[in-house]
Design a protein around this motif. Structure first.
Motif, short mmCIF file in Angstrom:
data_model
loop_
_atom_site.label_atom_id
_atom_site.label_comp_id
_atom_site.label_asym_id
_atom_site.label_seq_id
_atom_site.Cartn_x
_atom_site.Cartn_y
_atom_site.Cartn_z
N ILE A 1 -5.59 2.95 4.99
CA ILE A 1 -4.24 3.45 5.28
C ILE A 1 -4.33 4.97 5.25
O ILE A 1 -4.84 5.55 4.29
CB ILE A 1 -3.22 2.94 4.24
CG1 ILE A 1 -3.06 1.43 4.35
CG2 ILE A 1 -1.86 3.63 4.43
CD1 ILE A 1 -2.17 0.78 3.31
N THR A 2 -3.83 5.62 6.30
CA THR A 2 -3.92 7.09 6.35
C THR A 2 -2.68 7.65 7.03
O THR A 2 -1.88 6.90 7.62
CB THR A 2 -5.21 7.52 7.09
OG1 THR A 2 -5.33 8.92 7.03
CG2 THR A 2 -5.19 7.09 8.56
N VAL B 1 -4.10 3.40 -3.33
CA VAL B 1 -2.96 3.50 -4.25
C VAL B 1 -1.94 2.41 -3.88
O VAL B 1 -2.16 1.65 -2.94
CB VAL B 1 -2.29 4.89 -4.19
CG1 VAL B 1 -3.21 5.95 -4.74
CG2 VAL B 1 -1.86 5.23 -2.78
N GLU B 2 -0.84 2.37 -4.62
CA GLU B 2 0.18 1.34 -4.37
C GLU B 2 1.26 1.94 -3.46
O GLU B 2 1.88 2.95 -3.80
CB GLU B 2 0.80 0.96 -5.72
CG GLU B 2 1.43 -0.40 -5.75
CD GLU B 2 1.81 -0.80 -7.16
OE1 GLU B 2 1.21 -1.75 -7.68
OE2 GLU B 2 2.69 -0.16 -7.75
N TYR B 3 1.45 1.33 -2.29
CA TYR B 3 2.47 1.80 -1.35
C TYR B 3 3.71 0.89 -1.46
O TYR B 3 3.58 -0.30 -1.70
CB TYR B 3 1.94 1.77 0.09
CG TYR B 3 0.76 2.69 0.32
CD1 TYR B 3 0.96 4.04 0.61
CD2 TYR B 3 -0.55 2.22 0.24
CE1 TYR B 3 -0.12 4.89 0.81
CE2 TYR B 3 -1.63 3.07 0.44
CZ TYR B 3 -1.40 4.40 0.72
OH TYR B 3 -2.47 5.25 0.91
N ILE C 1 8.25 -4.46 -0.19
CA ILE C 1 6.97 -5.09 -0.53
C ILE C 1 6.09 -4.02 -1.17
O ILE C 1 6.06 -2.87 -0.71
CB ILE C 1 6.25 -5.63 0.74
CG1 ILE C 1 7.18 -6.50 1.57
CG2 ILE C 1 5.00 -6.40 0.37
CD1 ILE C 1 6.60 -6.88 2.92
N ILE C 2 5.37 -4.40 -2.22
CA ILE C 2 4.39 -3.49 -2.84
C ILE C 2 3.03 -3.84 -2.25
O ILE C 2 2.60 -4.99 -2.30
CB ILE C 2 4.34 -3.68 -4.38
CG1 ILE C 2 5.73 -3.44 -4.99
CG2 ILE C 2 3.29 -2.77 -5.00
CD1 ILE C 2 6.21 -2.02 -4.96
N SER D 1 6.55 4.32 1.68
CA SER D 1 6.55 5.43 0.72
C SER D 1 5.23 5.43 -0.03
O SER D 1 4.68 4.37 -0.35
CB SER D 1 7.70 5.28 -0.28
OG SER D 1 8.92 5.28 0.41
N GLU D 2 4.72 6.65 -0.33
CA GLU D 2 3.45 6.76 -1.06
C GLU D 2 3.66 7.59 -2.32
O GLU D 2 4.57 8.43 -2.39
CB GLU D 2 2.38 7.41 -0.17
CG GLU D 2 2.73 8.82 0.25
CD GLU D 2 1.63 9.50 1.07
OE1 GLU D 2 0.49 9.02 1.05
OE2 GLU D 2 1.93 10.51 1.72
#
Length: 608
Positions: A510-511, A373-375, A385-386, A403-404
């Motif tokens: 990313i987790t 997804v986009e963080y 930064i996206i 942020s998620e």
């Protein structure tokens, strides 16, 4: 021109596989729009993929002429909508083009999560709803139970509900009469400045972008220049027409009518779903409400398995984007996979469809990286930064906050599976919102009452295998609908995988920090089994920042250099073994490890 009071614009909304496309076939057949010779199953689902999966991917439209019981002839415009949650925005624009909707519910399955989601969308647009209980001919159909469910959950009265079987043609006449009687004719001022809503668009090699439109105010005809209000593009129309269900040219379209306009534009992105068409020289004061750009939610890398196919993949994506403005892509390269593209999709189904179409229609062999997804990353220097690719995440020392995206999910399941669903969602960091029984418990069938569960869940946790796990833990009975809500800060880290000391960017994930060690250990264990043995020892490590959190070692294949020694002095044997050890050290320094495709798929199957 047809009298506006004799026009009815409607769509059919339903959960996947509740018989929407079959009902559309029967309506087209009964009104004589399609002759028996032209008739095929699921006429409006023209793609092979749509027929195989039993879903509608692209919206379609058709005009039917029907002589009602009052002796009058009515023009019925059916706008077929996609059924899947990934295409919720397209569904909302199709609903905005109508005054009414047929709500089709399977008499054997009852209300599902997407049925409710689409009902709320229709209610927000103030549409007249006609409930239709489909598949009443099935031996296990329970029309009375499902009718009671519709009465209690949505508030229909019993006499409003039409019992039908699209397959057998039962109830089709009652549905057509109900469309004429219950759905209001279109409002709209034929003398006002032109406003037409685009509810779909497709690319035609000869006519450019063909916009599917519903004329709200005014009328369009002639070669007078038209303008798109959000993109500002101006064009001279090449052709007006209607769908019956093939394209049929006409002189023009009046207020209340549904049809198409060939724009001659070469880019679908200029003619977006939800935009408003008006006259270029006399524009309407404001556009129709509800327009927003379709925003990709899921990102994945697509690479050709054979690097020689890179140019073919580029050409195939360029052609696919002509008919799908919601697909975005840009070139990217990976040390492990070579050259490919980073693509953005509306959801997982959209990703699956795009990859399948690329492989089938263009004969490509592709490898897809794990979806992400986009963080939103706030750095220590204050800039935002996206990040949609784990490999692009900055160094941990530069990150202030990550942020998620979070989604609200609705799960409808029989009450006996509540425990399993709660366990699954809680293991994915879900937060409970509410629970509602859609029907009362039946003493004869305890545990069969259906329950609506609402949760907030991080979008990344829903992505890969959540739907499969939900289906398997509820024996296939649960249904799922989700919508993205907001971004929330979280303790997220990037787990890097090092093979022989070299980071493999395509295997990064990313987790959440609490899961990092478990994810790292699972990955290195799987990779140990998947990467073939080399002539030297290969360490596989999982690292967060500079800290190694898990390690496995693939043992070296060993050649027996002592096979030719038949006894003799031990120093000779030692000399041969030392020479072999030197060679292995050198190989370890310069040797590269070939990582097979299955290793990249392991990231997708982390939780199995």
């Amino acid at each position: 021109m047809v009298d506006k009071s004799h026009i009815r614009n409607f769509c059919i909304i339903a959960h996947i596989d509740h018989g929407k496309s079959t009902l559309a076939d029967r309506l087209l057949e009964r009104t004589g729009t399609i002759s028996e010779r032209e008739m095929a199953e699921q006429v409006l689902d023209s793609m092979d993929l749509e027929r195989e999966k039993g879903i509608t991917i692209k919206a379609a439209a058709a005009r039917m002429l029907y002589r009602a019981s009052d002796g009058q002839e009515y023009e019925l415009n059916l706008i077929d909508t996609p059924g899947h949650v990934d295409f919720a925005y397209e569904v909302s624009r199709s609903l905005a083009a109508c005054e009414g909707a047929l709500l089709v519910v399977d008499a054997s399955q009852g209300i599902e999560a997407q049925t409710l989601a689409n009902v709320y969308l229709a209610m927000n647009q103030d549409l007249a709803l006609i409930p239709v209980l489909n598949k009443i001919d099935l031996p296990h159909a329970e029309p009375e139970r499902v009718a009671a469910e519709l009465e209690r959950v949505i508030g229909f009265s019993r006499d409003e509900i039409i019992l039908a079987s699209a397959k057998e043609g039962i109830g089709v006449d009652e549905i057509l009469e109900a469309i004429v009687a219950r759905i209001p004719p279109p409002s709209g001022n034929p003398n006002a400045p032109l406003k037409a809503l685009i509810f779909d668009s497709k690319y035609d090699a000869y006519k450019g972008v063909v916009a599917h439109v519903r004329v709200v105010d005014g009328e369009m005809h002639g070669r007078r220049n038209l303008k798109l209000m959000s993109t500002g593009a101006v064009f001279e129309p090449l052709e007006f027409g209607i769908f019956s269900p093939g394209m049929r040219p006409l002189e023009g379209l009046a207020a209340g009518e549904v049809g198409y306009v060939a724009t001659g534009l070469k880019d679908v992105a200029e003619c977006r779903v939800g935009d408003t068409i008006t006259w270029a020289d006399e524009p309407a004061p404001e556009p129709l409400p509800g327009y927003r750009r379709a925003k990709p939610m899921v990102f994945a890398g697509i690479y050709p398995t054979d690097s020689d196919q890179y140019q073919e993949l580029r050409d195939a994506l360029a052609k696919l984007v002509l008919n799908d403005a919601s697909l975005v892509y840009e070139p990217e390269s990976s040390v492990a996979l070579g050259f490919g593209f980073r693509c953005g999709f509306l959801g997982l189904l959209h990703l699956e469809i795009v990859v399948e179409r690329l492989e089938r229609e263009y004969g490509l062999s592709l490898l897809t990286t794990a979806p992400s997804v986009e963080y939103r990353v706030q750095t220590t220097s204050g800039e935002e930064i996206i990040v949609d690719n784990p490999a692009d995440l900055p160094d941990p020392s530069r990150i202030a906050v990550i942020s998620e995206p979070w989604a609200k999910i609705d799960v409808i399941t029989p009450s006996r599976y509540i425990g399993q669903v709660m366990d699954l969602v809680t293991s994915r960091r879900g937060q409970f919102l509410r629970m509602e029984f859609l029907e009362a418990e039946n003493e004869l069938a305890p545990g069969e009452a259906r329950v609506l569960l609402e949760y907030d869940v991080p979008m990344a946790e829903v992505l890969v295998d959540f739907y499969d796990q939900l289906k398997s833990s509820t024996s296939g009975y649960a249904s799922l609908d989700y919508q993205v809500k907001e971004y929330r800060p979280a303790r997220l880290v990037k787990v890097d995988i090092l093979v022989n000391g070299v980071p493999v960017d395509a295997l990064s994930v990313i987790t959440h920090a609490s899961n990092a060690e478990k994810v790292g250990r699972t990955l290195v264990t799987k990779l140990k089994d998947l990467i073939p043995r080399q002539l030297f020892e290969v360490p596989i490590q999982a690292a967060v920042g500079g800290k190694i959190i898990a390690r496995e070692t693939i043992r070296a294949m060993r050649k027996n250099v002592l096979a030719k020694c038949y006894g003799g002095d031990v120093t000779r044997k030692r000399k041969l073994l030392e020479k072999q050890a030197e060679g292995k050290k050198k190989m370890k320094r310069v040797g590269s490890v070939e990582i097979p495709q299955e290793a990249f798929m392991a990231v997708l199957r982390l939780r199995e």
